[in-house]
Design a protein around this motif. Structure first.
Motif, PDB file in Angstrom:
ATOM      1  N   TYR A  68     -50.991 -62.686 -44.761  1.00 56.06           N
ATOM      2  CA  TYR A  68     -51.742 -63.406 -43.719  1.00 56.06           C
ATOM      3  C   TYR A  68     -51.044 -64.711 -43.358  1.00 56.06           C
ATOM      4  N   GLN A  69     -50.672 -65.478 -44.379  1.00 56.02           N
ATOM      5  CA  GLN A  69     -49.996 -66.752 -44.131  1.00 56.02           C
ATOM      6  C   GLN A  69     -48.641 -66.535 -43.470  1.00 56.02           C
ATOM      7  N   LEU A  70     -47.906 -65.526 -43.932  1.00 56.63           N
ATOM      8  CA  LEU A  70     -46.613 -65.203 -43.340  1.00 56.63           C
ATOM      9  C   LEU A  70     -46.757 -64.886 -41.854  1.00 56.63           C
ATOM     10  N   LEU A  71     -47.733 -64.080 -41.514  1.00 57.89           N
ATOM     11  CA  LEU A  71     -47.928 -63.700 -40.113  1.00 57.89           C
ATOM     12  C   LEU A  71     -48.283 -64.913 -39.256  1.00 57.89           C
ATOM     13  N   LEU A  72     -49.154 -65.771 -39.770  1.00 52.64           N
ATOM     14  CA  LEU A  72     -49.489 -66.983 -39.020  1.00 52.64           C
ATOM     15  C   LEU A  72     -48.256 -67.864 -38.834  1.00 52.64           C
ATOM     16  N   ASP A  73     -47.458 -68.004 -39.873  1.00 53.67           N
ATOM     17  CA  ASP A  73     -46.254 -68.823 -39.791  1.00 53.67           C
ATOM     18  C   ASP A  73     -45.242 -68.246 -38.807  1.00 53.67           C
ATOM     19  N   GLU A  74     -45.293 -66.922 -38.603  1.00 54.29           N
ATOM     20  CA  GLU A  74     -44.402 -66.263 -37.646  1.00 54.29           C
ATOM     21  C   GLU A  74     -44.965 -66.286 -36.229  1.00 54.29           C
ATOM     22  N   GLY A  75     -46.108 -66.938 -36.039  1.00 61.83           N
ATOM     23  CA  GLY A  75     -46.690 -67.074 -34.710  1.00 61.83           C
ATOM     24  C   GLY A  75     -47.574 -65.923 -34.277  1.00 61.83           C
ATOM     25  N   VAL A  76     -47.953 -65.057 -35.233  1.00 63.71           N
ATOM     26  CA  VAL A  76     -48.819 -63.920 -34.911  1.00 63.71           C
ATOM     27  C   VAL A  76     -50.259 -64.403 -34.782  1.00 63.71           C
ATOM     28  N   ASP A  77     -50.971 -63.839 -33.827  1.00 63.28           N
ATOM     29  CA  ASP A  77     -52.347 -64.260 -33.592  1.00 63.28           C
ATOM     30  C   ASP A  77     -53.231 -63.962 -34.796  1.00 63.28           C
ATOM     31  N   GLU A  78     -54.207 -64.835 -35.001  1.00 60.41           N
ATOM     32  CA  GLU A  78     -55.146 -64.694 -36.109  1.00 60.41           C
ATOM     33  C   GLU A  78     -55.824 -63.325 -36.126  1.00 60.41           C
ATOM     34  N   SER A  79     -56.142 -62.814 -34.947  1.00 61.70           N
ATOM     35  CA  SER A  79     -56.852 -61.537 -34.874  1.00 61.70           C
ATOM     36  C   SER A  79     -56.043 -60.393 -35.477  1.00 61.70           C
ATOM     37  N   ILE A  80     -54.728 -60.500 -35.476  1.00 60.38           N
ATOM     38  CA  ILE A  80     -53.863 -59.496 -36.101  1.00 60.38           C
ATOM     39  C   ILE A  80     -53.561 -59.880 -37.546  1.00 60.38           C
ATOM     40  N   ALA A  81     -53.311 -61.148 -37.793  1.00 57.68           N
ATOM     41  CA  ALA A  81     -52.991 -61.593 -39.156  1.00 57.68           C
ATOM     42  C   ALA A  81     -54.117 -61.285 -40.132  1.00 57.68           C
ATOM     43  N   GLN A  82     -55.358 -61.298 -39.658  1.00 60.72           N
ATOM     44  CA  GLN A  82     -56.482 -61.053 -40.552  1.00 60.72           C
ATOM     45  C   GLN A  82     -56.469 -59.653 -41.166  1.00 60.72           C
TER      46      GLN A  82
END
Length: 246
Positions: free
Chosen positions: A135-149
C-alpha cells in the motif's frame, strides 16, 4: 510505518495494466520473484474477473429471480462460476482487476531470499506486513488511494483491529478489511491461489481448513464469502496455469 487516511478524493493516478506490469518489473528483485508474484496476481485477476462477471450477471437478472436473496444455484454458470448471491450494485470490473494486479506487490519487499543469486525464493518472518508495505509503495509511486487500498485490505478474510491486537501482529492497530465490493472480491479470489513453492490452487474446502486454524469464526466467515460469490472452477484453472490443486 505510517498510516494514511482516505477521505474519498483523488490522491494519484489510476494505472493501466501496462503500467502495473512495469511497476512489478521495477520492484521485483529477480526474474524468479517476478515470475512467482506477478503470475499470482495474474491468476487472482483472472478469478476476480470471473467472480465479478458472475455478480454482474446476477445483478442484471435480479428482477426476474424468484428470490434474489437466495443463493442462485439455478442460474446458468458465468465464466465457470455457479451459485452466488445477488449483489446490491453493479461491480466495477476494471477497478477490481487493476486491484488484483497490485494486491500482492508488497510481497517483493518481504522476501528473505529473493532469488537474485539463482537460489530458491523464501519469504521472511515479516510476511504479514506485505499488504501495508505494498500500500505504501503504491502511494509513493503516485498510484491513487482507491487502487492502493487493494494491497492494504486483502489479508486473510478481513484483518480487523481486534485481531491485530489479540494476535500481537507487527502492524499498527487498525482495520485492514475491504471497504467496498471490489476489494472484497479480490480478497476472496486471492485465497484460491497460493505463492507456495511450487505455487498451487486451493479449493474452497481446502482454504476453509486453513482458515479454521485461526478459529471457527474465521472459517465460517470464509464459507459465507464462498456462498456469497460462488466457487471458481479451480481444477480447470490449475490445469490452465500448470499448477497443482489441493
Amino acid at each position: 510505518m505510517r498510516l494514511r487516511r482516505y477521505d474519498g478524493g483523488m490522491t494519484g493516478t489510476i494505472p493501466t495494466l501496462e503500467q502495473i506490469d512495469a511497476l512489478h518489473r521495477k520492484v521485483a528483485p529477480s526474474q524468479a520473484a517476478y515470475d512467482l508474484i506477478h503470475t499470482h496476481c495474474v491468476i487472482v485477476a483472472d478469478i476476480t474477473r470471473r467472480l465479478a462477471h458472475r455478480q454482474n450477471a446476477l445483478f442484471m437478472r435480479r428482477c426476474t429471480l424468484p428470490d434474489a436473496r437466495a443463493e442462485q444455484t439455478d442460474v446458468p454458470p458465468t465464466d465457470g462460476i455457479a451459485g452466488g448471491l445477488v449483489p446490491p450494485r453493479y461491480i466495477d470490473v476494471d477497478t477490481a482487476v487493476r486491484g488484483a494486479m497490485v494486491h500482492d506487490i508488497g510481497t517483493y519487499l518481504v522476501l528473505r531470499e529473493n532469488g537474485a543469486d539463482g537460489g530458491p525464493l523464501k519469504f521472511g518472518d515479516n510476511y504479514i506486513e506485505h499488504g501495508l508495505l505494498g500500500y505504501q509503495l503504491l502511494l509513493d509511486e503516485g498510484v491513487d488511494e482507491s487502487i492502493a487500498q487493494f494491497a492494504r485490505n486483502h489479508t486473510g478474510v478481513g484483518l480487523t483491529r481486534e485481531a491485530v491486537e489479540r494476535q500481537h501482529l507487527p502492524l499498527p492497530p487498525d482495520d485492514y478489511v475491504p471497504v467496498n465490493l471490489e476489494q472484497e472480491i479480490v480478497m476472496v479470489a486471492d485465497k484460491y491461489n497460493s505463492k507456495s513453492m511450487p505455487p498451487r490452487f486451493l479449493t474452497a474446502a481446502t482454504y476453509a481448513r486453513k482458515a479454521a486454524r485461526f478459529g471457527e469464526a474465521n472459517r465460517d466467515e470464509w464459507l459465507g464469502l464462498v456462498r456469497k460469490y460462488g466457487e471458481p472452477p479451480v481444477a480447470e484453472l490449475a490445469a490452465h496455469y500448470h499448477q497443482k490443486l489441493t
